[in-house]
Design a protein around this motif. Structure first.
Motif, mmCIF file in Angstrom:
data_model
loop_
_atom_site.group_PDB
_atom_site.id
_atom_site.type_symbol
_atom_site.label_atom_id
_atom_site.label_comp_id
_atom_site.label_asym_id
_atom_site.label_seq_id
_atom_site.Cartn_x
_atom_site.Cartn_y
_atom_site.Cartn_z
ATOM 1 N N ARG A 260 -6.102 0.749 6.810
ATOM 2 C CA ARG A 260 -6.385 -0.607 5.511
ATOM 3 C C ARG A 260 -7.653 -1.215 6.089
ATOM 4 N NH1 ARG A 260 -0.985 -4.057 4.405
ATOM 5 N NH2 ARG A 260 -0.764 -1.633 3.424
ATOM 6 N N ASP A 331 -1.539 -8.546 -0.849
ATOM 7 C CA ASP A 331 -2.200 -7.279 -0.091
ATOM 8 C C ASP A 331 -3.332 -7.723 -0.860
ATOM 9 O OD1 ASP A 331 -1.044 -6.540 1.348
ATOM 10 O OD2 ASP A 331 0.532 -5.295 0.304
ATOM 11 N N ARG A 384 1.634 -0.757 -1.213
ATOM 12 C CA ARG A 384 0.764 -2.468 -1.075
ATOM 13 C C ARG A 384 1.468 -3.293 -2.235
ATOM 14 N NH1 ARG A 384 -6.063 -2.303 0.096
ATOM 15 N NH2 ARG A 384 -5.634 -1.112 1.618
#
Length: 1021
Positions: A260, A331, A384
């Motif tokens: 990520r 996110d 997410r």
């Protein structure tokens, strides 16, 4: 939920009742612990065709379910909320929630490299399934949501199988995978897993056959080859690649998502500073997107599908809503303009390129195919919480590859068409602003002080912008950039319709440009219909007008109308169903359609299309009149105009003639006006002539006056004597209805002279019948009888049953007024037979009313009441308000004479109210006279005198001497009983005067009645 719907309480399965109850319960469970509106429940049961009782049926279902749960110890399981209803249930009470929880735990164990533990959780989750979700429930809304649950099941199955393949359990998986591939033949991942399991089990030939079967299905169903990794797997099996023995190839194993990125993507455009209104839409979006993930039963991606026409403010709503809930998606937020309004919308491949890069994928790591990019995208978003906004989508196919696979993320889409193919989506429809919101938006953009200084001009500007947000923004921006302009100045500029779209442009914003994108995306046939609709002057148009404009079958036109509705260029008007569906333009879109018409349609084609529509309108009007009032008889002096509509369609459209007229009244008015303007004179007056009885029936006096004025003037300009005569008859009937009898006489006599000049015997007879009514009202009974007898001879000779029945009814009225009761009854019996054979409900009701009057005169009060009741039923059925007043009056008098005073009072008061509403003075005068007679009977002389004097005044104004004299004689008796002999004598003196005005026969009857009335007054004196 995971199978046929079942509910158990204390280990006992409950009987959930019928299909409707099960659908209601399914929707409540799907939205457990959240409110569900009554409208959503109605839609789930009845789809798009709810009956009138639909809401009551849902409430019955709710009551039955509440009783069921209460009987098993759960009285508060279904509660009423402000929005609708809510089912209360803990998370572990619903199998789908338990499934979601177990899958979530399995994924966490998988990510922690604890594969045996992950497999255990996956298997527990999959064992909860007893069959397809909501198996057997036939509701499109429920099954759309069920498809999302099914997708979660297959995904969990794939993930579990992959872990088991990694652990070398291929022998155990072959049977399960074979069944899964048979059930889901287009899932390439399952096919790859089965190929690997078979190959590792020493069944190479069967593994290759799986590939061949999968390729055949994919090519036949989708028209494409299998993805590259499945093809590579086939090559590896063919060559006995050793890597297959060590571990599954990349195609069969889930790729590790890239790390990520530290940055959180924030791709939303800037919020709108002057955002106003749309609270209902925003609340729907926020409520759907801010539900906590834990314990809410959310197992499908929340999708909000915002739909509305060009310029309505869809993007503004989506962006504003996205900013308001951004904190719930830590996110990040992704945004893409899909350019659905252009001929080549953005391809999902390009959007995924941007989204994957925003999520940290390097350019060299981007997969080459759409399927692979979509898989990687879903993997990246699996755990997410991200919000994806997809603006201006063209179709579902553009959106589907961009949907995340996990319910942790959510999607807002906007589109000009309703994306009904997005399973489980919550649809948010956006409409125009109201007047107040429109002025408020102008204030925020152009300045509040400026708008307050010119409130009337600001309101006019909002109206010229048709309350469309984009148009209002452009108008406000133009004012803001020109502080020296008055608001009124822009109003004047927009007043010229030909320049309106030029004025509604500022910088990059423009109404024309926005509409052009939508128009250009249509098929050529849809564009042709769109611009030809601008030929019509009516703001409402029916499906048949499209068939006439294009010269094509109705089904083709309906399909094209649906295309235009989907594109938000027209909208369904909300009246009529099936072949009678109607549509309308938004005003600014109509202006644009006019531009396209002028630019793309040659004048000759426009004229031909208009002629087809007007010919069809005449045919429909003529057929409707024939169905309701019977076929015309006698020679047809003029040929029937051409009509493009087939006979079967015409009959379907006017199956209910009065209902058809109510739907098409505005179309009729516009068509008659346009016929005159375009020079189709005969079509103009013939359509007006056939429409006349419908305007008369519902007392649409203003519309009736307009059509006869237009058609008469057109006939005069063209020198069309037949048309002039017909329209003089129509104008005379209108004047007669309004009780302007002098004007009516003038028109009927002028029409009679023209018909005699042309030798039209049918219309000569009708003109004489019209004049007979005026003679009878004026007390000239002999002259009236002469006209009617001549007319009856003609109608009988040509076989016109309806006209003959009407004429006999009028003759019977004269016979009864002269005291010839038996003759009147014989005539009415014959009239009723003729009326029924002709099929005209209105004529039959008038004959029944006359029978009631004759029975009253013969003191046969029970028979009179029966006739009036039959007449009342008919006039209520066809919506004849004037006839309703007369029938109520007759029935009231019948009850009065029978001593039923309370019933009589109710009926007579209703008769007066209906007459006043219909503005029919003759009916009003009769009702007042009846109420006066009732007041005499109930010993209320003051009230009686007031009512009777009002009736006398009305009869006198209308020059109806017989009715005036009859009412005066009752009034004289009341005045005499009160001891006012002089007033009574004045009333009787007026009756003497009236006896001298009417003809000899009517005068003699008045004098006979006067003798007894005068003796009574003398005795009182």
């Amino acid at each position: 939920m995971l199978g046929a719907l079942e509910v158990t309480a204390s280990e006992r399965q409950l009987d959930l009742g019928g299909a409707r109850q099960q659908i209601v319960l399914a929707v409540l469970i799907l939205n457990a612990n959240h409110s569900v509106t009554l409208d959503r429940l109605v839609e789930a049961i009845y789809d798009e065709d709810p009956p009138a009782t639909s809401r009551a049926q849902v409430q019955i279902c709710i009551s039955a379910l509440r009783r069921l749960f209460s009987a098993h110890g759960h009285p508060e399981m279904i509660v009423t909320t402000r929005q609708g209803y809510m089912l209360r249930a803990p998370a572990d009470a619903i199998d789908a929630r338990r499934f979601e929880s177990l899958v979530s735990r399995a994924r966490k164990a998988r990510d922690g490299r604890s594969h045996p533990e992950a497999i255990q959780y996956y298997r527990e989750a999959l064992e909860l399934w007893r069959g397809p979700a909501f198996d057997g429930i036939e509701s499109r809304a429920v099954q759309a949501l069920a498809s999302g649950i099914a997708e979660q099941r297959v995904t969990a199955n794939e993930d579990c199988v992959q872990l088991e393949l990694d652990l070398g359990r291929h022998h155990e998986l072959v049977g399960e995978l074979a069944a899964l591939v048979q059930e889901h033949p287009l899932r390439e991942g399952l096919a790859a897993q089965l190929m690997v399991a078979l190959y590792r089990s020493g069944r190479q030939a069967e593994a290759l056959q799986v590939y061949r079967d999968a390729r055949r299905v994919i090519v036949e169903e989708l028209g494409i080859e299998p993805n590259e990794r499945l093809q590579q797997l086939e090559s590896a099996i063919l060559t006995s690649d050793e890597s297959l023995d060590a571990q599954p190839p990349a195609a069969a194993a889930p790729a590790e998502p890239p790390a990520r990125p530290p940055a959180v993507p924030g791709m939303l455009p800037a919020d709108i500073a002057d955002f106003i209104g749309r609270q209902a839409q925003l609340e729907t979006i926020r409520q759907r997107l801010t539900v906590p993930l834990s314990g809410d039963g959310r197992f499908a991606v929340p999708i909000l599908a915002v739909a509305g026409r060009a310029g309505i403010g869809k993007t503004t709503i989506a962006v504003h809503a996205a900013h308001s809930v951004a904190a719930h998606f830590p996110d990040g937020q992704l945004f893409a303009d899909l350019h659905g309004g252009v001929s080549r919308p953005v391809h999902p491949m390009q959007v995924l390129d941007r989204f994957l890069r925003a999520c940290g994928v390097q350019g060299t790591a981007l997969p080459d195919t759409l399927g692979e990019r979509a898989e990687l995208y879903r993997m990246l978003l699996a755990d997410r919480r991200m919000l994806i906004v997809l603006d201006d989508a063209a179709a579902e196919s553009q959106v589907l590859p961009l949907l995340p696979g996990s319910p942790t993320s959510a999607v807002i889409t906007t589109s000009r068409t309703r994306l009904g193919g997005l399973a489980g989506a919550t649809h948010v429809d956006v409409d125009l602003f109201d007047a107040a919101q429109s002025v408020e938006l102008l204030s925020r953009i152009a300045g509040a002080d400026r708008v307050r200084a010119e409130p009337e001009s600001a309101a006019a500007l909002a109206e010229l912008c048709c309350y469309l947000p984009l148009a209002l923004r452009i108008a406000g921006a133009r004012l803001a950039s020109r502080p020296h302009w008055a608001v009124e100045q822009l109003v004047d500029r927009l007043g010229d319709e030909a320049r309106r779209l030029d004025e509604l442009k500022h910088g990059d914003m423009g109404i024309r440009a926005s509409l052009s994108l939508t128009y250009d995306a249509l098929t050529e046939q849809a564009r042709c219909l769109f611009r030809r609709l601008a030929i019509l002057h009516s703001h409402i148009f029916s499906a048949w007008t499209g068939a006439a404009l294009l010269g094509r079958p109705l089904a083709d036109a309906q399909d094209l109308f649906d295309d235009l509705v989907d594109a938000q260029l027209i909208e369904v008007a909300g009246v009529g169903r099936s072949v009678n569906v109607q549509y309308r333009f938004h005003d600014l879109i109509r202006v644009y359609a006019h531009e396209r018409l002028a630019a793309e349609e040659p004048p000759a084609e426009r004229t031909a299309a208009l002629a087809r529509v007007l010919g069809a309108l005449h045919r429909l009007t003529e057929t409707a009149r024939t169905r309701e009032y019977g076929p015309p008889a006698g020679p047809h002096l003029l040929p029937a105009p051409d009509s493009p509509l087939p006979d079967e369609l015409v009959e379907r459209l006017v199956a209910d003639p009065i209902g058809w007229f109510e739907r098409e009244r505005h179309v009729l008015l516009a068509g008659i006006r346009q016929s005159a303007q375009a020079g189709f004179v005969e079509l103009c007056w013939r359509t007006a002539m056939n429409a006349e009885p419908f305007f008369e029936l519902h007392v649409y006096l203003d519309d009736w006056r307009e059509i006869q004025e237009i058609a008469l003037e057109a006939a005069r300009r063209a020198g069309d004597e037949r048309g002039q005569a017909e329209m003089l008859c129509v104008r005379g009937t209108l004047a007669q209805t309004e009780q302007h009898f002098g004007e009516a006489r003038r028109d009927f006599e002028a029409a009679l002279a023209l018909f005699e000049k042309t030798g039209n015997v049918v219309q000569i007879a009708r003109s004489r019948r019209n004049l007979a009514f005026l003679e009878r009202m004026n007390g000239q009974l002999e002259a009236a009888s002469t006209h009617l007898e001549q007319a009856l001879a003609i109608f009988t000779d040509i076989g016109d049953q309806i006209s003959a029945a009407h004429t006999l009814d009028n003759l019977a009225a004269i016979r009864s007024e002269c005291g010839d009761i038996d003759d009147a009854k014989i005539m009415l019996a014959e009239a009723l037979v003729r009326g029924k054979s002709g099929g005209s409900r209105r004529i039959i009701s008038q004959i029944l009313h006359r029978m009631g009057r004759v029975h009253l005169q013969a003191e046969e009060f029970a028979l009179a009441a029966g006739a009036f009741e039959e007449a009342l039923t008919l006039v209520e059925e066809i919506g004849d308000t004037v006839g309703e007043s007369f029938a109520l009056h007759g029935l009231g008098i019948a009850h009065l004479r029978r001593g039923r005073l309370h019933e009589a009072g109710d009926l007579l008061r209703r008769a007066l109210a209906v007459a006043e509403t219909a503005r029919h003075r003759l009916a009003e005068a009769h009702a007042l006279a009846g109420l006066g007679e009732l007041a005499v009977t109930t010993n209320e002389p003051g009230d009686a005198i007031g009512r009777l004097r009002k009736a006398v005044t009305l009869f006198r104004q209308m020059r109806a001497p017989l009715f005036e004299a009859q009412t005066l004689m009752i009034l004289s008796e009341v005045l005499g009983a009160l001891g006012d002999a002089s007033a009574a004598e004045r009333a009787l003196s007026r009756v003497h005067e009236l006896a001298d005005v009417v003809d000899e026969r009517a005068g003699q009857r008045l004098r006979d009645n006067l003798s007894s009335a005068a003796g009574l007054v003398e005795g009182i004196g």
